[in-house]
Scaffold this active site. Structure first.
Site, mmCIF file in Angstrom:
data_model
loop_
_atom_site.group_PDB
_atom_site.id
_atom_site.type_symbol
_atom_site.label_atom_id
_atom_site.label_comp_id
_atom_site.label_asym_id
_atom_site.label_seq_id
_atom_site.Cartn_x
_atom_site.Cartn_y
_atom_site.Cartn_z
ATOM 1 N N LEU A 90 0.843 -1.245 -0.041
ATOM 2 C CA LEU A 90 -0.116 -0.041 -0.157
ATOM 3 C C LEU A 90 0.952 1.346 0.061
ATOM 4 O O LEU A 90 0.659 2.055 0.776
ATOM 5 C CB LEU A 90 -1.112 0.026 1.426
ATOM 6 C CG LEU A 90 -2.250 -1.063 1.220
ATOM 7 C CD1 LEU A 90 -2.976 -0.772 2.353
ATOM 8 C CD2 LEU A 90 -2.929 -0.717 -0.149
ATOM 9 N N CYS A 91 2.033 1.186 -0.880
ATOM 10 C CA CYS A 91 2.640 2.440 -0.793
ATOM 11 C C CYS A 91 2.857 2.649 -2.414
ATOM 12 O O CYS A 91 4.073 3.269 -2.700
ATOM 13 C CB CYS A 91 3.992 2.482 -0.130
ATOM 14 S SG CYS A 91 4.692 0.998 -0.264
ATOM 15 N N GLY A 92 2.026 2.495 -3.080
ATOM 16 C CA GLY A 92 2.018 3.055 -4.662
ATOM 17 C C GLY A 92 3.200 2.082 -5.506
ATOM 18 O O GLY A 92 3.203 1.091 -5.186
#
Lengths: 289, 137
Positions: A90-92
């Protein structure tokens, strides 16, 4: 056409997703500030280390008996690629851009006919590389910066690398990580650790007096430099990760907002249509009488 | 020649101290040395011990370092320390506990690496205790 109830449920679920993403954004922002401070605070040590070591190394270079960490062991057949990623998703594109950089490097090395080994720091990188290059992975470490990233964490990784080098498991070591440039921009960086890249530019420094002598001092400094470089990479990575997560979560929050707007319009329109339909039914019923 | 020395103490995590001083005495691996302005270029490893920072003839700061190295130039002295604690922040009870724990670890160590690690911890803890007992010069 979705019923009114379906739409209401849909809107509510998007709203709760939005709450989560905006909370994650806040957390990432707070963590980012701390990580950035740490990365900045650690810079003086690494810079001075580099300066001192650079001067010492260029005066020692080419001499016999230079430590293996500096001069290498004379071969360049087996390459160890250390891929540093995060443990969480969940960090691009943070992790996938590191992995992409690593894969490019791997392909180049394999094309040159080198033996390649992989060492993964962080869960996400290992998971993504496992499918294609699973047979090359010789080791991995997880939860390196838990509960908090300290110099010791870098030293632990460096010690493992140095141990493998001494055991002759590889000849050249390169690390791949994300350098923190700004919140929205992280640069995938490939840096050679072993042998130590000797700075060629710059005027040669006037020789230092050394205590103990140069070779002993260098033997002391090189492992330490390894730890410092790894530590710095870890710090940069943590800052980059939080930056990337913040941007990604900001985008997600905005997208959720757009989605809610669209859904609300559809919801209102459907409701209006139902009311109109009911009115028409009543009126035409009354007219028929 | 400047009449003062730029003293910098850096740990891997951050810059701890940066100030103009008259003299520093640093515990080098082969003996303590003092650095005054105009010192020749000099590089030394450190042993666990106390750095004394002088302003005039008085000591203004005493800092314990667990190891590292120092670079001295004509106008600056930079200490890259592994771990640094102000001497006043050292706690005797905790150091003695650490010494006892390190001794236990040496006894229980299964591999050479473990033993070496514990021995190093013991050396640092003992140096801390000695730093507390030592008479300030």
């Amino acid at each position: 056409m979705a019923s009114l109830k379906d739409l209401r449920i849909r809107i509510n679920s998007v709203k709760s997703t939005q709450k989560i993403t905006s909370a994650m954004k806040m957390v990432a922002a707070a963590k980012l500030r701390r990580a950035q401070e740490h990365a900045l605070a650690a810079r003086p040590y690494a810079e001075r280390m580099e300066r001192v070591l650079g001067g010492l190394a260029s005066s020692m270079a080419g001499q016999d008996g230079a430590p293996a960490l500096l001069a290498g062991n004379g071969r360049s057949r087996v390459h160890l690629v250390v891929v540093m990623t995060s443990d969480r998703g969940l960090c691009g594109a943070f992790n996938s851009s590191i992995v992409r950089g690593a894969k490019r490097l791997l392909r180049d090395l394999l094309r040159e006919g080198k033996d390649v080994k992989l060492f993964c720091v962080g869960r996400k990188g290992r998971d993504q590389l496992k499918r294609e290059y699973g047979s090359l992975i010789v080791g991995d470490m997880e939860d390196v910066g838990k509960p908090s990233l300290r110099y010791d964490s870098g030293a632990a990784v460096a010690q493992r690398l140095a141990g493998m080098f001494e055991a002759g498991e590889f000849d050249v070591c390169t690390i791949v990580y994300n350098k923190f440039k700004s919140v929205i921009s992280q640069i995938v960086t490939v840096q050679q650790l072993i042998p130590f890249p000797i700075p060629t530019a710059g005027a040669p420094q006037s020789p230092h007096e050394c205590e103990p002598d140069e070779a002993d001092l260098l033997a002391l400094l090189l492992p330490r430099n390894l730890a410092v470089q790894v530590f710095r990479a870890l710090l940069e990575n943590v800052a980059s990760e939080q930056g990337a997560r913040m941007t990604a979560m900001d985008n997600a929050t905005r997208n959720a907002g757009d989605m809610i707007n669209r859904l609300t319009i559809t919801y209102n329109r459907t409701r209006q249509a139902a009311i109109t339909k009911e009115l028409i039914e009543i009126i035409s019923g009354a007219e028929a009488v | 020649m400047a009449d003062q020395l730029q003293f910098e103490l850096v740990s891997p995590e951050r810059l701890l101290l940066s100030r103009q001083v008259d003299m520093v005495v640093v515990p080098g691996a082969e003996g303590d040395f003092g650095a005054l302005p105009g010192h020749a270029l000099f590089l030394s490893a450190l042993r666990p011990g106390v750095i004394a920072v002088y302003e005039g003839a008085t000591v203004v700061d005493r800092i314990f370092v667990a190891g590292g190295f120092a670079e001295v130039t004509e106008s600056a002295c930079t200490v890259l320390a592994d771990e640094a604690v102000a001497l006043v922040d050292l706690d005797r009870g905790r150091i003695e506990a650490e010494i006892a724990r390190a001794r236990d670890d040496i006894r229980d160590a299964k591999t050479d690496a473990e033993r070496q690690l514990a021995e190093r911890r013991l050396a640092i803890a003992e140096a801390k205790a000695a730093a507390l007992d030592g008479t300030p010069y």
